[in-house]
Design a protein around this motif. Structure first.
Motif, PDB file in Angstrom:
ATOM      1  N   TRP A   9       0.848  -1.152  -0.032  1.00  0.00           N
ATOM      2  CA  TRP A   9       0.040   0.056  -0.058  1.00  0.00           C
ATOM      3  C   TRP A   9       0.755   1.163  -0.050  1.00  0.00           C
ATOM      4  O   TRP A   9       0.749   1.899   0.988  1.00  0.00           O
ATOM      5  N   PRO A  10       1.610   1.507  -1.061  1.00  0.00           N
ATOM      6  CA  PRO A  10       2.481   2.902  -1.245  1.00  0.00           C
ATOM      7  C   PRO A  10       1.419   4.040  -1.109  1.00  0.00           C
ATOM      8  O   PRO A  10       0.119   3.793  -1.627  1.00  0.00           O
ATOM      9  N   ILE A  11       1.829   5.029  -0.699  1.00  0.00           N
ATOM     10  CA  ILE A  11       1.196   6.374  -0.603  1.00  0.00           C
ATOM     11  C   ILE A  11       0.475   6.524  -1.899  1.00  0.00           C
ATOM     12  O   ILE A  11      -0.572   6.945  -1.730  1.00  0.00           O
ATOM     13  N   ARG A  12       1.186   6.565  -2.762  1.00  0.00           N
ATOM     14  CA  ARG A  12       0.549   7.004  -4.195  1.00  0.00           C
ATOM     15  C   ARG A  12      -0.649   6.022  -4.531  1.00  0.00           C
ATOM     16  O   ARG A  12      -1.627   6.624  -4.980  1.00  0.00           O
ATOM     17  N   ARG A  13      -0.672   4.838  -4.206  1.00  0.00           N
ATOM     18  CA  ARG A  13      -1.999   4.031  -4.497  1.00  0.00           C
ATOM     19  C   ARG A  13      -3.032   4.551  -3.369  1.00  0.00           C
ATOM     20  O   ARG A  13      -4.168   4.652  -4.097  1.00  0.00           O
ATOM     21  N   ALA A  15      -3.443   7.330  -1.984  1.00  0.00           N
ATOM     22  CA  ALA A  15      -3.879   8.647  -2.426  1.00  0.00           C
ATOM     23  C   ALA A  15      -4.849   8.480  -3.693  1.00  0.00           C
ATOM     24  O   ALA A  15      -5.653   9.147  -3.784  1.00  0.00           O
ATOM     25  N   GLN A  16      -4.272   7.890  -4.411  1.00  0.00           N
ATOM     26  CA  GLN A  16      -5.359   7.610  -5.843  1.00  0.00           C
ATOM     27  C   GLN A  16      -6.631   7.140  -5.338  1.00  0.00           C
ATOM     28  O   GLN A  16      -7.559   7.443  -6.184  1.00  0.00           O
ATOM     29  N   SER A  21      -4.230  14.147  -3.316  1.00  0.00           N
ATOM     30  CA  SER A  21      -2.387  14.023  -3.550  1.00  0.00           C
ATOM     31  C   SER A  21      -1.864  13.387  -2.647  1.00  0.00           C
ATOM     32  O   SER A  21      -2.670  13.165  -1.455  1.00  0.00           O
ATOM     33  N   ALA A  22      -0.625  12.622  -2.810  1.00  0.00           N
ATOM     34  CA  ALA A  22      -0.056  12.088  -1.785  1.00  0.00           C
ATOM     35  C   ALA A  22       0.312  12.572  -0.572  1.00  0.00           C
ATOM     36  O   ALA A  22       0.140  12.043   0.571  1.00  0.00           O
ATOM     37  N   ALA A  23       0.729  13.858  -0.784  1.00  0.00           N
ATOM     38  CA  ALA A  23       1.144  14.760   0.481  1.00  0.00           C
ATOM     39  C   ALA A  23      -0.058  14.895   1.211  1.00  0.00           C
ATOM     40  O   ALA A  23      -0.155  14.811   2.485  1.00  0.00           O
ATOM     41  N   HIS A  38       2.083   4.034   6.783  1.00  0.00           N
ATOM     42  CA  HIS A  38       3.243   2.760   6.986  1.00  0.00           C
ATOM     43  C   HIS A  38       3.216   2.212   8.223  1.00  0.00           C
ATOM     44  O   HIS A  38       3.037   1.001   8.489  1.00  0.00           O
TER      45      HIS A  38
END
Length: 141
Positions: A9-13, A15-16, A21-23, A38
């Motif tokens: 589960w990366p932040i980009r996923r 956030a999407q 946005s990821a931030a 995380h």
């Protein structure tokens, strides 16, 4: 993340999926849950691993892989850093004592056994190392 903690589960996923946005997602998540994504995921993986170790006879390697770890060594090290004992010791201790857990809902058991990850695992490791070094070294003035 709770339903599929074994997945990456990366932040980009995240956030999407949340359409932000990821931030923004990372900030909002930490504000809502008190820990970064995380660490939250790490907590869920360790909870699930502890439950599998306690309630099944699956080999420790299988428990590690089912809970999202790619390396048995990494699983063992992080599990020990968080819980204070290695997976085999936890299994032996939990299975040697009869529990009445079958009458308690799983969500209550998980909440009671949830590891406290207020600081990063690497920080916990660093604090232990500093503590050991402080005990071993003697300052000469």
């Amino acid at each position: 993340m709770d339903a599929a903690s074994h997945e990456d589960w990366p932040i980009r996923r995240l956030a999407q999926v949340s359409a932000v946005s990821a931030a923004h997602f990372a900030r909002s998540f930490k504000e809502a849950f008190g820990v970064p994504p995380h660490r939250y995921l790490l907590t869920r993986r360790i909870e699930r691993a502890a439950a599998l170790l306690r309630d099944t006879d699956l080999p420790i390697a299988e428990v590690a892989f089912q809970t999202g770890w790619k390396s048995l060594g990494t699983f063992g090290r992080i599990f020990r850093d968080i819980t204070g004992e290695n997976p085999g010791s936890l299994r032996a201790r939990e299975q040697s004592v009869p529990h009445e857990r079958k009458h308690v809902p799983e969500c209550v058991i998980r909440a009671a056994d949830r590891p406290d990850l207020k600081i990063a695992v690497s920080e916990k490791r660093r604090e232990k190392a500093v503590g050991r070094m402080g005990l071993q070294s003697k300052e000469v003035i």
